[in-house]
Enzyme design. Structure first.
Site, PDB file in Angstrom:
ATOM      1  N   TYR A  79      -1.278  -3.509  -6.817  1.00 49.00           N
ATOM      2  CA  TYR A  79      -1.263  -4.230  -5.525  1.00 49.00           C
ATOM      3  C   TYR A  79      -2.568  -4.346  -4.796  1.00 49.00           C
ATOM      4  CZ  TYR A  79      -0.428  -5.149  -0.798  1.00 49.00           C
ATOM      5  OH  TYR A  79      -0.387  -5.825   0.602  1.00 49.00           O
ATOM      6  N   ARG A 130       1.881 -12.330  -0.631  1.00 51.23           N
ATOM      7  CA  ARG A 130       0.652 -12.567  -0.069  1.00 51.23           C
ATOM      8  C   ARG A 130      -0.068 -14.036  -0.721  1.00 51.23           C
ATOM      9  NH1 ARG A 130      -2.050  -8.615   3.480  1.00 51.23           N
ATOM     10  NH2 ARG A 130      -0.315  -6.954   3.423  1.00 51.23           N
ATOM     11  N   ASP A 146      -9.517  -9.686   8.789  1.00 48.50           N
ATOM     12  CA  ASP A 146      -9.063  -8.352   8.495  1.00 48.50           C
ATOM     13  C   ASP A 146     -10.070  -7.136   8.804  1.00 48.50           C
ATOM     14  OD1 ASP A 146      -6.799  -6.847   7.740  1.00 48.50           O
ATOM     15  OD2 ASP A 146      -7.860  -6.510   5.742  1.00 48.50           O
ATOM     16  N   CYS A 182       0.373  -7.871  11.710  1.00 52.35           N
ATOM     17  CA  CYS A 182       0.906  -8.068  13.057  1.00 52.35           C
ATOM     18  C   CYS A 182       0.296  -9.315  13.627  1.00 52.35           C
ATOM     19  CB  CYS A 182       0.407  -6.714  13.935  1.00 52.35           C
ATOM     20  SG  CYS A 182       1.453  -5.435  13.506  1.00 52.35           S
ATOM     21  N   LYS A 241      -9.551  -2.559   1.201  1.00 54.17           N
ATOM     22  CA  LYS A 241      -9.334  -1.197   2.210  1.00 54.17           C
ATOM     23  C   LYS A 241     -10.240  -0.005   1.669  1.00 54.17           C
ATOM     24  CE  LYS A 241      -6.310  -3.770   4.285  1.00 54.17           C
ATOM     25  NZ  LYS A 241      -6.503  -4.098   5.636  1.00 54.17           N
ATOM     26  N   SER A 260      -1.685  -3.941  10.383  1.00 58.91           N
ATOM     27  CA  SER A 260      -1.407  -4.855   9.101  1.00 58.91           C
ATOM     28  C   SER A 260       0.048  -5.587   9.458  1.00 58.91           C
ATOM     29  CB  SER A 260      -1.147  -4.175   7.997  1.00 58.91           C
ATOM     30  OG  SER A 260      -2.300  -3.115   7.666  1.00 58.91           O
ATOM     31  N   ARG A 281       0.679  -1.146   0.232  1.00 62.26           N
ATOM     32  CA  ARG A 281      -0.448   0.013  -0.132  1.00 62.26           C
ATOM     33  C   ARG A 281       0.933   1.256   0.034  1.00 62.26           C
ATOM     34  NH1 ARG A 281      -1.730   0.864   4.292  1.00 62.26           N
ATOM     35  NH2 ARG A 281      -1.272  -0.979   5.572  1.00 62.26           N
ATOM     36  N   HIS A 340     -11.038  -2.303  11.153  1.00 68.87           N
ATOM     37  CA  HIS A 340      -9.733  -3.342  10.915  1.00 68.87           C
ATOM     38  C   HIS A 340      -9.585  -4.496  11.805  1.00 68.87           C
ATOM     39  CE1 HIS A 340      -5.515  -3.196   9.418  1.00 68.87           C
ATOM     40  NE2 HIS A 340      -5.867  -3.994   8.645  1.00 68.87           N
TER      41      HIS A 340
HETATM   42  C1  OXD Z   1      -3.124  -4.564   5.306  1.00 71.13           C
HETATM   43  C2  OXD Z   1      -4.105  -5.862   4.411  1.00 71.13           C
HETATM   44  O1  OXD Z   1      -2.545  -4.126   4.431  1.00 71.13           O
HETATM   45  O2  OXD Z   1      -4.888  -6.308   5.151  1.00 71.13           O
HETATM   46  O3  OXD Z   1      -3.828  -4.306   6.170  1.00 71.13           O
HETATM   47  O4  OXD Z   1      -3.475  -6.314   3.123  1.00 71.13           O
HETATM   48 MN    MN Z   2      -5.418  -5.305   6.980  1.00 65.60          MN
END
Ligand code: OXD
Ligand code: MN
Length: 601
Positions: A216, A385, A296, A269, A225, A267, A88, A245
């Site tokens: 991306y 990912r 998420d 974590c 998002k 993100s 991002r 989130h």
């Molecule tokens: C983030 C995702 O960047 O979930 O938070 O991809």
């Molecule tokens: Mn996320």
């Protein structure tokens, strides 16, 4: 214009709007976008298997999707991004409300007219020679009153294939749009993938997103998002709900009772790991089970019973690959053995996907398709990912598709904090809990471009995602505390506390269930804790720790309230909150001041 109407694909009968139909607005917008972007053809996506197969074939022919080993990973693909397009881009992400104050200091802001002009100049003619895909999608179970629809227009078949996994995409979503009339519009083009010509713009007042120059996930899969967090958080404030989130996980105890917990971590974590946790052996034997609802994003709203009810608006996982292993997350690993799109991972000599932390094999090629050479850095990109359907997860909850959602017993906030912050503590009440969320800090990760490991304030893990001024967002959170509300308890956790030698003090992963068990005990009024100015902390023996080897240092630091450090932490929180000026709710400021003065006593 190089296109003509007959080249605009073949709208199916269902897609031809009759006069006065709710699809008029959609068709008009599609035509407007086509006039601007000048695609060679338009394809309305219905989400069918045949459409998917054709797209996969097309991408293989183009070389943008590479087949993985069909014996070990049937129907799975590798996409390698442009090396400058792997995360991002927060510095290029804007919230374009009519006045800057509405977007707040937490967002980059641009005036809507200026932003439209900038974006439309980029979009002009950008789809020449390309196919323009129109993707109707629904965020949330298709029959859920909490779900919301959107339509993404894109020139990327990779986006279509990912949206098909991540959302309820196609005919059913279109039917709901026709019924409801309203939907979020998202216009996306990969453009030239030039970081200098890349912007992710949100127009919450128009329920509109314009994203240019990146393929991306977080920049291009607009349902995620852009819609489900930035636009939805803005809508949620107007309509009295929350778009967060957060993962959603169900914890079933040996008595068969399931408590649902929503947890916000920044993100990369560990949200996916916690959502798919496997209980420690002794818990499994005792009958504990864990059910994944989402990993998420969480949309929640008060039900008639005063509790918060939550859905996962997504239908799949766009998970971080590195670190995912049979030890850290066996459920995720089991989910991605087939029908998965991998992005920017490495591959073994027999074309299996590979990343750091998976196992001790040595990869053959890296995330840029080069022969693997240790000297080039990690084989898989740190933000590589997997995209996979939620239904493939062995712990997928049988209530994940419930139209009314699941009732939330506890909300958890957490970040990566090497020092000071104990393993877990509980808020005294809702206002204190909102302050805990608002004061969250965490180290940055590879999910966004920029330096990694830098401490920053990340309220409710929403710093990159809140579509409006954080001061108003905190006020919105506080507003849920009203007569009749039966709000969840709020907790803060830190799985990442380090010792003096820099080692993690808490084993994490499955053992995190021990902490969730304590929370559920608190919800039921059964577990012990000690009151401190920062909240209620368990003593080590308030948790079930049999089978966990904690060093004396860990015993001490994970459960300690370090007064002096917290005085400094609260000074930092005060300065951070002041950035929001007079708009900040006075109740939040008062809470912060009360705790700061209790800490000084
Ligand atoms: C983030 C995702 O960047 O979930 O938070 O991809
Ligand atoms: Mn996320």
């Amino acid at each position: 214009m190089s296109t003509s109407t007959e080249h605009f694909g073949k709208p199916t009968a269902r897609l031809v709007a009759t006069e006065g139909s709710q699809l008029d607005a959609l068709n008009q917008w599609v035509m407007e976008v086509a006039r601007l972007t000048e695609p060679a053809r338009i394809q309305w996506c219905d989400g069918s298997d045949s459409e998917h197969d054709e797209l996969i074939e097309l991408m293989q022919d183009e070389g943008t999707l590479l087949p993985l080993n069909p014996d070990t990973h049937p129907n799975s693909w590798l996409h390698l991004s442009d090396p400058d397009d792997v995360a991002r881009v927060e510095h290029l992400t804007f919230v374009c409300t009519s006045d800057a104050e509405t977007a707040g200091p937490n967002n980059h802001w641009m005036a809507p007219d200026e932003a439209h002009a900038k974006m439309d100049a980029l979009f002009a003619g950008c789809m020449r020679g390309r196919t323009m895909y129109v993707i109707p999608y629904c965020m949330g179970p298709i029959e859920s009153p909490l779900a919301r629809c959107g339509v993404e227009i894109t020139d990327s078949p990779y986006v279509v294939a990912n949206m098909r996994i991540m959302t309820r995409m196609g005919a059913a979503a279109l039917a709901r749009i026709e019924r409801e009339g309203s939907f979020v519009r998202g216009l996306h083009s990969i453009g030239e993938l030039d970081p200098e010509r890349r912007f992710i713009m949100h127009f919450p007042e128009e329920l509109l997103i314009k994203s240019y120059g990146s393929g991306y996930g977080g920049n291009a899969l607009l349902g995620k998002k852009c819609h489900a967090l930035r636009i939805a958080s803005y809508q949620a404030r107007q309509e009295g709900w929350l778009a967060e989130h957060m993962l959603i996980v169900g914890i079933q105890n040996p008595q068969g009772e399931t408590h649902y917990i929503a947890a916000a971590f920044p993100s990369a974590c560990g949200k996916t790991n916690l959502a798919m946790l496997i209980p420690p052996e002794s818990y499994r034997q005792a009958g504990w089970k864990v059910w994944t609802v989402g990993d998420d994003i969480c949309w929640m709203r008060p039900g008639a019973d005063g509790r918060l009810w939550a859905i996962n608006p997504e239908a799949g996982y766009f998970g971080v690959a590195p670190g995912t292993s049979n030890k850290s997350n066996p459920n995720a690993l089991a989910s991605i053995q087939r029908d998965t799109i991998f992005t920017n991972v490495a591959t073994t000599a027999d074309r299996q996907p590979w990343w750091e932390g998976l196992d001790d094999r040595v990869p053959a090629t890296d995330w840029q398709g080069r022969d693997y050479d240790r000297g080039n850095g990690p084989a898989a990109h740190p933000n590589s990912r997997f995209t996979v359907s939620a239904k493939q997860c062995p712990s997928y909850s049988s209530h994940a598709e419930d139209a009314q959602g699941v009732p939330i017993s506890a909300i958890v906030f957490g970040g990566r904090r090497a020092s000071l912050v104990p393993l877990v503590f509980e808020a005294r009440d809702w206002t204190h809990g909102v302050l805990i969320g608002a004061s969250m800090g965490s180290e940055t990760t590879a999910a966004a471009t920029g330096a990694v490991g830098v401490m920053r304030h990340d309220p409710m893990a929403m710093k990159p995602f809140c579509g409006y001024n954080f001061a108003d967002y905190f006020a919105h959170w506080l507003s849920f505390d009203k007569p009749g509300a039966k709000l969840p308890k709020i907790f803060h956790v830190n799985w990442f506390r380090k010792g003096d030698e820099g080692q993690f003090l808490w084993p994490g992963f499955g053992d995190n269930l021990r902490v969730l068990e304590w929370m559920i005990g608190r919800v039921k009024g059964q577990a012990g804790a000690v009151d401190t100015p920062i909240g209620a902390l368990p003593k080590a023996d308030d948790l079930t720790l049999d089978g966990v080897q904690l060093t004396p240092e860990a015993q001490e630091k994970l459960f300690a309230f370090e007064q002096e450090g917290w005085v400094r932490e609260f000074d930092g929180i005060a300065s951070y909150l002041k950035e929001y000026g007079r708009r900040l709710p006075s109740a939040l400021l008062a809470e912060q001041e009360n705790i700061a003065s209790a800490l000084r006593k």
